[in-house]
Structures are given as structure tokens and as C-alpha cells.
Design a protein around this motif. Structure first.
Motif, PDB file in Angstrom:
ATOM      1  N   ARG B  51     125.636 -38.585  44.040  1.00 16.55           N
ATOM      2  CA  ARG B  51     124.176 -38.651  43.970  1.00 16.55           C
ATOM      3  C   ARG B  51     123.547 -37.269  43.809  1.00 16.55           C
ATOM      4  O   ARG B  51     122.476 -37.136  43.231  1.00 16.55           O
ATOM      5  CB  ARG B  51     123.620 -39.390  45.185  1.00 16.55           C
ATOM      6  N   LEU B  54     123.693 -36.399  40.214  1.00 14.44           N
ATOM      7  CA  LEU B  54     122.708 -37.166  39.448  1.00 14.44           C
ATOM      8  C   LEU B  54     121.262 -36.883  39.862  1.00 14.44           C
ATOM      9  O   LEU B  54     120.345 -37.604  39.455  1.00 14.44           O
ATOM     10  CB  LEU B  54     123.011 -38.663  39.592  1.00 14.44           C
ATOM     11  N   GLY B  55     121.074 -35.871  40.693  1.00 16.24           N
ATOM     12  CA  GLY B  55     119.707 -35.473  41.034  1.00 16.24           C
ATOM     13  C   GLY B  55     118.985 -36.434  41.965  1.00 16.24           C
ATOM     14  O   GLY B  55     117.774 -36.325  42.130  1.00 16.24           O
ATOM     15  N   LEU B  56     119.718 -37.379  42.562  1.00 19.51           N
ATOM     16  CA  LEU B  56     119.055 -38.336  43.446  1.00 19.51           C
ATOM     17  C   LEU B  56     118.956 -37.782  44.864  1.00 19.51           C
ATOM     18  O   LEU B  56     118.061 -38.151  45.621  1.00 19.51           O
ATOM     19  CB  LEU B  56     119.828 -39.661  43.457  1.00 19.51           C
ATOM     20  N   VAL B  57     119.909 -36.918  45.200  1.00 16.24           N
ATOM     21  CA  VAL B  57     119.911 -36.259  46.506  1.00 16.24           C
ATOM     22  C   VAL B  57     119.885 -34.754  46.238  1.00 16.24           C
ATOM     23  O   VAL B  57     120.601 -34.262  45.361  1.00 16.24           O
ATOM     24  CB  VAL B  57     121.169 -36.656  47.311  1.00 16.24           C
ATOM     25  N   THR B  58     119.014 -34.041  46.958  1.00  9.92           N
ATOM     26  CA  THR B  58     118.903 -32.595  46.762  1.00  9.92           C
ATOM     27  C   THR B  58     119.948 -31.883  47.630  1.00  9.92           C
ATOM     28  O   THR B  58     119.988 -32.105  48.835  1.00  9.92           O
ATOM     29  CB  THR B  58     117.503 -32.120  47.178  1.00  9.92           C
ATOM     30  N   PHE B  71     120.941 -32.144  36.233  1.00  8.82           N
ATOM     31  CA  PHE B  71     120.732 -33.461  35.625  1.00  8.82           C
ATOM     32  C   PHE B  71     119.280 -33.693  35.219  1.00  8.82           C
ATOM     33  O   PHE B  71     118.989 -34.178  34.124  1.00  8.82           O
ATOM     34  CB  PHE B  71     121.191 -34.557  36.600  1.00  8.82           C
ATOM     35  N   ALA B  72     118.343 -33.337  36.121  1.00  7.75           N
ATOM     36  CA  ALA B  72     116.927 -33.624  35.874  1.00  7.75           C
ATOM     37  C   ALA B  72     116.374 -32.817  34.704  1.00  7.75           C
ATOM     38  O   ALA B  72     115.304 -33.124  34.193  1.00  7.75           O
ATOM     39  CB  ALA B  72     116.100 -33.359  37.130  1.00  7.75           C
ATOM     40  N   GLU B  73     117.110 -31.763  34.277  1.00  3.08           N
ATOM     41  CA  GLU B  73     116.602 -30.957  33.171  1.00  3.08           C
ATOM     42  C   GLU B  73     117.174 -31.385  31.819  1.00  3.08           C
ATOM     43  O   GLU B  73     116.865 -30.781  30.792  1.00  3.08           O
ATOM     44  CB  GLU B  73     116.885 -29.474  33.429  1.00  3.08           C
ATOM     45  N   LEU B  74     118.026 -32.408  31.827  1.00  2.00           N
ATOM     46  CA  LEU B  74     118.534 -32.931  30.549  1.00  2.00           C
ATOM     47  C   LEU B  74     117.365 -33.581  29.804  1.00  2.00           C
ATOM     48  O   LEU B  74     116.554 -34.288  30.407  1.00  2.00           O
ATOM     49  CB  LEU B  74     119.624 -33.977  30.798  1.00  2.00           C
ATOM     50  N   PRO B  77     118.498 -37.750  29.823  1.00  2.00           N
ATOM     51  CA  PRO B  77     119.538 -37.905  30.858  1.00  2.00           C
ATOM     52  C   PRO B  77     120.420 -39.137  30.690  1.00  2.00           C
ATOM     53  O   PRO B  77     121.634 -39.053  30.832  1.00  2.00           O
ATOM     54  CB  PRO B  77     118.733 -37.960  32.160  1.00  2.00           C
ATOM     55  N   ALA B  78     119.809 -40.285  30.352  1.00  2.00           N
ATOM     56  CA  ALA B  78     120.599 -41.510  30.290  1.00  2.00           C
ATOM     57  C   ALA B  78     121.441 -41.598  29.017  1.00  2.00           C
ATOM     58  O   ALA B  78     122.303 -42.455  28.887  1.00  2.00           O
ATOM     59  CB  ALA B  78     119.693 -42.733  30.402  1.00  2.00           C
ATOM     60  N   ALA B  83     125.591 -44.060  34.793  1.00  2.00           N
ATOM     61  CA  ALA B  83     126.088 -44.087  36.169  1.00  2.00           C
ATOM     62  C   ALA B  83     126.081 -45.497  36.731  1.00  2.00           C
ATOM     63  O   ALA B  83     125.144 -46.259  36.511  1.00  2.00           O
ATOM     64  CB  ALA B  83     125.253 -43.168  37.049  1.00  2.00           C
ATOM     65  N   LEU B  85     126.285 -46.838  40.429  1.00  2.00           N
ATOM     66  CA  LEU B  85     126.322 -46.400  41.826  1.00  2.00           C
ATOM     67  C   LEU B  85     126.300 -47.594  42.754  1.00  2.00           C
ATOM     68  O   LEU B  85     125.789 -48.659  42.405  1.00  2.00           O
ATOM     69  CB  LEU B  85     125.122 -45.501  42.123  1.00  2.00           C
TER      70      LEU B  85
END
Lengths: 271, 304
Positions: B51, B54-58, B71-74, B77-78, B83, B85
Motif C-alpha cells: 500500500r 501504491l501511495g495509499l499509505v504514507t 506512484f501519485a506522480e505518474l 497511474p492505472a 493492483a 489488494l
């Protein structure tokens, strides 16, 4: 942003939520506006010629805001509840954009609610009413303001759903606040000796929405002298601003909750 | 900028939740053209690591990069990462097709891609049913369909075999091998070594938030010596004879057999013949990878 908006529109219309809330509020509008009509018929001497429909319509539109807010809350907090938020953030990792897309879509749904409420309300009112019919531009003005208020409430709901991701918590929170909390706060503020404190009542979000919606009907029905007093009584406020000022107040509340949602949403760990 | 490599890099990644350290300085990379197995017992920090990628957890510290960027700067992204999960949900009242149509809009792929992925994962027949009535295995297939929708370069799967029937697991293995064979990257987590044993080219094993092994399956096997298990009526004489040839690591097993390390069955047989000791049974011990994995993940921490 366009992609996220398209996805949000598809989300909206692929579950039952939007019409499950629209049907009851539309039925409520029919009943309220029929009742207003019957009320008019019962006192022909008092009400004859007065377009009371404008008042019942405003009341129905005020209630629509509550339904719109609930829609907004569930649309956002439901993503956390059903854990679709993971997929949503994987496809749109810039969470601020997701929030904006959600608020915009919810706002459109809220406006749709108010438009339907106004349409069926006017039809029911005209069918059941013995009093005078309001001018078309007055009806349009009240409906348009009602749509704006409902849109703002829906957007606020979605922002709140980001801040409080627990769906039940957010829903109970906004309902308790709107149906009870704000009445208590208003009563407390109105009991103050200071005029400045009493004036704050008009700046609470629920009251601001009501003020915006009641402003025009009150002036039409009670005249320009008594109009503000009628708004004060109906909305429970002191020295209300004009409808556009009240809309602005509500918009500022939306922006404040949205800013909180932006910050809280960005920091949240989605586990 | 996105380097289009399909490489995932994790450097000194850590995450603390309050006083609990879930992930503690994990470093590894996922290379294109291979399947990387991400192994560890439940609660070892696999899901949190995935996670964070994948930028879901910092992360508390360290960094994770996909194609060289967070990931968030792609830009898309998808289209880079698909993914699957755990705890990735669906609205129970939404049909699979409509769920995929929402995703297709968010990714920006044509709606035709939805039918394509529904066919790929074998869900076409159930596409217009609400997800409410789906089995766990069908939900996993739908999650995989979502992951594949953007035709990604990298697949990240968290315990994908959960809920799949044996047929589904076999299909998934073949699918992942084929995906990697196209030069794309796969990172697949599991708490069971056997699940990734046949699929993974590279293993990353974590335990209690730390990396305890990294390398190929062969390297994992090689990390422990094989033994020859000998059943004979005179174990003491055989042990003496073996010791004289320099084979000193000899244990007596609970069942009376000898466990001889550091040699092979040919040498043991020759020594026994020369010493005139009868042999009733001679087997080379098969390394139990699962046991090895268990030792790795429950024993004291080792540096990766």
C-alpha cells in the motif's frame, strides 16, 4: 479531471442511492404543496389572491437541502464503507481532484433534486390550490435559489464524508446538526443581549440556506416591510442578509469543509 | 519523470502506526520480465508495504518508486500499475460491468476494454449481476479485471490466491508467468511459499516488518545443506567409517536412521560397502522449503 468526473457520474447512476433519496423528497414536495393548497382553500377570505404556493414551495426546497446533504455524505463516505476508495485512489491518486470531482457530481445531483422538487411541487400546488398563482419569474427565482442551496448542501455532504469517513457517523452527525443542533445553537445565540451575537444566527449554514430560500417568498407574501421579519421568524435568525448574501455564507461553509476534507483526505492512510 | 522501465524500487521503507512498527527499513526492487514473490506470515508488513508503493499509505520514512517516481506522480497511474489488494471492495448493488465502466472512465480507456477484461478473467457470464451475489473467487477475478483494465506494465497482487479454487490458482499462475514473459513486472504476495514456489523467479521474504531473505528459489534451497538419510543395522560402525573419510556431520534421527550432511548418497553407499555394513534404506532428504520458510520467518532476524 474530466476522467474523474465521468467516473463519478457513472458511479452515481449505477446504484440506487440517487433515486432512493429523490423519490421520498419528491413525494414530500407533492404532499407539502398540496397541503399548502388545501390550507389556502380552508381560509378563502384570508388567502384569496395571495400566492401561498411560493411559501409551501420554499418550505419543500428547504427540506430538499437535508436530502441533498445526505446524498453527498453517502456518495463519499460510502466509498470508505464499501472500500471502493482503494480503487478510486488507485485510479486517481491525486486525492484533492477526487474530492473536487465528487463534490461537483454531488452538487449536480443536489440541484437535480431541487429541480424535481420544484417541478412536482408547482404542479401539485397549482392542482390543489384555490389562491392566486405566483408569477412565473418568482417561481423560477425561488426554484433556482433552491437548486443552488441543494447543490451547496450536497457538495458540503461529500466534503464532510471525506473528513468523517465513517458513513453512519457522518450521516448521523449532519442530520443531528441540521434537525436539532442548529436550532439549539440559534436559540442560544438569539437569547444573547448583544445584537452582534444574535446576528450570528444568520451565518450558520442551515439558517443561511433557509434565509436564501425564504427571502423572495417572504417579500412577495408579506410585502417589503414585513418580509425580513417573516424570514427572521421562519429561519429563526436575527437581521438576515439578502438571498445572495445568504448563498455566499453557505458557499463559504462549503469551502471551509472542503478545505478540511482536502487536508484530512490527503493525510489519511487507506488500509 | 516516468522512466517507463516497469521497475518498482523500495528503499529503506518504514511505517509506524502509533507505537507499532509495521514495516522496518525494507529495501528491494521488482524487475521487469520476472515474477517477484513477496513472502511473509500474516501481519509481517506485506500489505502495508504494497500500500505504500501504491501511495495509499504514507511511509514514516524511506521511499517507494514506480518507474522512478512516486506512484501519485505518474501521469497515468492505472496504465502503469494494476493492483489487486485485499480489502479492495465493490459496491454490493453495482454490477461487475458497471464497476468496470466506472474504472474505464477514470483510467480513460474505451468501454470496449471492459468486455475484453471480463472475458480474460472468465467473468463475462456474470457481468450483469450485482457483486452482492459474488463468491470470494469471483470477487478476486473482478479485482484482477480492474487491475488489467489499463493494460498496465506492472501488476501488484496481494494474496491473490485467497478464495480462488485450485483451477483458478493454476490459471492465475499461468497468467502471471505469461504476463512476466512479455517483459512486464509482477509483484505477488503470499503467506505460503508453496503458492509462489512455481511462479516466482525472485523471492523477497519479510518477517516482522524486516527483510530476512532476498534471492532466487535456488539460493533459498542452497542456504541449507542437503542430508542423506541412511537406514542400517549398524549405525555406529557406518558413522565411524564415514568419519574416517572426513564426513563428520552425522546425526541420529529419532527413528534410528542416520542423517549425514555434507556428502551424497553415492559416497555413503561406497563407504558402507567398503566397511561391510548393510544398507536397508538410503534417501536424499528433500528440502522442505516450507519448513525453511517457517524457520526464516519465525527465527531470529537475519540481515537481508
Amino acid at each position: 479531471m474530466g476522467r474523474l468526473l465521468r467516473a463519478e457520474v457513472r458511479k452515481t447512476f449505477s446504484t440506487k442511492l440517487w433515486w432512493a433519496l429523490l423519490v421520498p423528497v419528491a413525494l414530500l414536495s407533492i404532499v407539502i404543496n398540496l397541503f399548502g393548497g388545501l390550507f389556502t382553500a380552508a381560509i378563502p377570505n384570508e388567502g384569496a389572491g395571495l400566492p401561498l404556493l411560493l411559501g409551501s414551495l420554499a418550505y419543500a426546497l428547504g427540506l430538499t437541502g437535508v436530502f441533498a446533504a445526505c446524498y453527498g455524505v453517502v456518495a463519499m463516505a460510502g466509498e470508505f464503507r464499501h472500500r471502493t476508495i482503494t480503487t478510486t485512489y488507485l485510479m486517481g491518486p491525486r486525492r484533492g481532484r477526487v474530492l473536487v470531482a465528487k463534490m461537483a457530481t454531488s452538487a449536480a445531483v443536489g440541484a437535480l433534486y431541487a429541480a424535481v422538487v420544484a417541478l412536482v411541487g408547482v404542479l401539485a400546488g397549482l392542482a390543489g390550490q384555490a389562491g392566486g398563482a405566483p408569477a412565473v419569474e418568482q417561481l423560477l427565482a425561488v426554484s433556482a435559489i433552491g437548486m443552488a442551496v441543494a447543490a451547496l448542501w450536497s457538495a458540503l455532504g461529500s466534503a464532510l464524508g471525506t473528513v468523517i469517513s465513517n458513513q453512519v457517523g457522518a450521516l448521523v452527525g449532519i442530520l443531528v446538526y441540521l434537525l436539532l443542533g442548529e436550532l439549539l445553537i440559534s436559540a442560544l445565540l438569539n437569547s444573547a443581549n448583544s445584537e452582534a451575537v444574535r446576528r450570528l444566527t444568520a451565518y450558520l449554514p442551515g439558517n443561511a440556506g433557509d434565509v436564501a430560500i425564504y427571502d423572495i417568498p417572504a417579500h412577495v407574501l408579506a410585502g417589503n416591510d414585513l418580509g425580513p421579519t417573516v424570514v427572521e421568524t421562519l429561519a429563526g435568525v436575527t437581521a438576515p442578509p439578502p438571498w445572495w448574501g445568504a448563498l455566499l455564507v453557505l458557499a463559504v461553509w462549503v469551502a471551509a469543509v472542503a478545505a478540511t476534507g482536502w487536508v484530512v483526505g490527503a493525510r489519511r492512510d487507506v488500509t | 519523470m516516468d522512466d517507463r522501465s516497469g521497475r518498482v524500487t523500495v528503499r529503506e521503507l518504514s511505517k509506524r502506526f502509533g507505537s507499532i512498527t509495521a514495516v522496518d527499513g525494507v529495501t528491494f526492487s521488482v524487475e521487469p520480465g520476472a515474477v517477484t514473490g513477496f513472502l511473509g506470515p500474516n501481519g509481517s508488513g506485506k500489505t502495508t508495504t504494497l500500500r505504500m508503493i501504491l501511495g495509499l499509505v504514507t511511509p514514516t520514512s524511506g521511499r517507494a518508486r514506480v518507474n522512478g517516481v512516486p506512484f501519485a506522480e505518474l501521469a497515468h497511474p492505472a496504465r502503469v500499475v494494476g493492483a489487486v489488494l485485499e480489502a479492495q471492495g465493490f459496491h454490493p448493488g453495482r454490477t461487475a460491468r458497471k464497476h468496470l465502466l466506472v474504472c474505464a472512465a477514470a483510467i480513460g480507456v474505451p468501454d470496449a476494454a471492459v468486455d475484453h477484461v471480463l472475458g480474460s478473467v472468465g467473468l463475462a457470464h456474470a457481468a450483469d449481476r450485482g457483486v452482492r451475489g459474488y463468491s470470494l473467487g469471483m470477487r478476486q477475478r473482478l479485482a484482477l479485471a480492474v487491475a488489467l483494465l489499463g493494460d498496465p506494465q506492472v501488476l501488484i497482487l496481494d494474496e491473490p490466491a485467497n478464495g480462488l479454487d485450485p483451477e483458478g490458482i493454476a490459471w492465475l499462475r499461468a497468467f502471471l508467468r505469461g504476463f512476466a514473459a512479455q517483459g512486464r513486472s509482477v509483484l505477488v504476495s503470499s503467506h505460503l511459499l508453496a503458492e509462489v514456489e512455481q511462479t516466482a523467479d525472485h523471492l523477497v521474504v519479510i518477517s516482522r516488518g524486516r527483510c530476512v531473505f532476498q534471492g532466487s528459489l535456488a539460493q533459498l534451497r542452497g542456504s541449507r545443506q542437503t542430508r542423506v538419510l541412511v537406514q542400517c543395522p549398524a549405525p555406529a560402525r557406518l558413522a565411524d567409517a564415514l568419519a574416517r573419510t572426513g564426513v563428520l556431520e552425522i546425526d541420529t534421527l529419532p527413528d534410528g536412521r542416520l542423517g549425514v550432511a555434507g556428502t551424497d548418497s553415492v559416497h555413503v553407499g561406497d563407504v558402507a560397502l567398503a566397511a561391510g555394513v548393510a544398507i536397508h534404506g538410503l534417501v536424499e532428504e528433500k528440502i522442505d522449503l516450507e519448513q525453511l520458510f517457517f524457520q526464516l520467518t519465525t527465527g531470529p532476524w537475519r540481515a537481508g
